[in-house]
Write a protein that holds these residues in place. Structure first.
Motif, PDB file in Angstrom:
ATOM      1  N   LYS A  51       0.810  -1.216   0.000  1.00 24.93           N
ATOM      2  CA  LYS A  51       0.000   0.000   0.000  1.00 24.93           C
ATOM      3  C   LYS A  51       0.851   1.278   0.000  1.00 24.93           C
ATOM      4  O   LYS A  51       0.568   2.210  -0.754  1.00 24.93           O
ATOM      5  CB  LYS A  51      -0.945  -0.017   1.200  1.00 24.93           C
ATOM      6  N   GLU A 109       0.779   4.001  -3.006  1.00 22.27           N
ATOM      7  CA  GLU A 109       0.389   5.392  -2.753  1.00 22.27           C
ATOM      8  C   GLU A 109       1.491   6.370  -3.133  1.00 22.27           C
ATOM      9  O   GLU A 109       1.226   7.399  -3.768  1.00 22.27           O
ATOM     10  CB  GLU A 109      -0.003   5.571  -1.288  1.00 22.27           C
ATOM     11  N   SER A 110       2.740   6.064  -2.775  1.00 22.55           N
ATOM     12  CA  SER A 110       3.820   7.018  -3.066  1.00 22.55           C
ATOM     13  C   SER A 110       4.123   7.097  -4.563  1.00 22.55           C
ATOM     14  O   SER A 110       4.320   8.197  -5.093  1.00 22.55           O
ATOM     15  CB  SER A 110       5.082   6.685  -2.266  1.00 22.55           C
ATOM     16  N   THR A 128       2.003   6.365  -7.049  1.00 23.26           N
ATOM     17  CA  THR A 128       0.847   6.993  -7.698  1.00 23.26           C
ATOM     18  C   THR A 128       0.897   8.503  -7.535  1.00 23.26           C
ATOM     19  O   THR A 128       0.726   9.248  -8.518  1.00 23.26           O
ATOM     20  CB  THR A 128      -0.475   6.429  -7.126  1.00 23.26           C
ATOM     21  N   ALA A 129       1.150   8.978  -6.322  1.00 25.66           N
ATOM     22  CA  ALA A 129       1.221  10.428  -6.083  1.00 25.66           C
ATOM     23  C   ALA A 129       2.348  11.064  -6.896  1.00 25.66           C
ATOM     24  O   ALA A 129       2.162  12.122  -7.511  1.00 25.66           O
ATOM     25  CB  ALA A 129       1.407  10.700  -4.593  1.00 25.66           C
TER      26      ALA A 129
END
Length: 109
Positions: free
Chosen positions: A81, A85-86, A88-89
């Motif tokens: 996760k 998240e990192s 994708t951002a």
């Protein structure tokens, strides 16, 4: 699970760089906008055929692409996760860069 298939120079066969190196590059260099038409850099892992070898990637996210101004390529498969998240951002922020927008406009995408 984190699998780094490639992350570095397109040529040469060197060991892939780590996620931190990719995040740093995403902050300083534009991605190649052509990958927007191939899943926009981030897709659910979907092989052409499920095998016993790739079954371990079921439910994972696949990050892939190339940078526009260097021969750096990445292909990373993960279900972690924090990594999802990192990356994708960082990818979405990269797509907001003015040099990325200019490349995309010039390519008429």
């Amino acid at each position: 699970m984190l699998y780094i298939d490639s992350n570095g120079l397109e040529w040469g066969g060197a060991e892939p760089e780590n996620i931190q190196a990719l995040l740093k590059r995403l902050g300083s260099e534009p991605l190649d906008p052509i990958y927007e038409s191939m899943g926009n850099f981030i897709v659910s892992y979907q092989p052409s055929r499920w095998t016993s070898e790739n079954k371990r990637f079921e439910g994972c996210t696949h990050f892939f692409g190339h940078f526009a101004t260097s021969s750096h390529v990445f292909s990373i498969i993960t279900d972690e996760k924090v990594v999802i998240e990192s990356l994708t951002a960082a990818i979405r922020m990269n797509q907001c860069r003015s040099d990325y927008e200019r490349l995309k406009y010039n390519a008429k995408m």
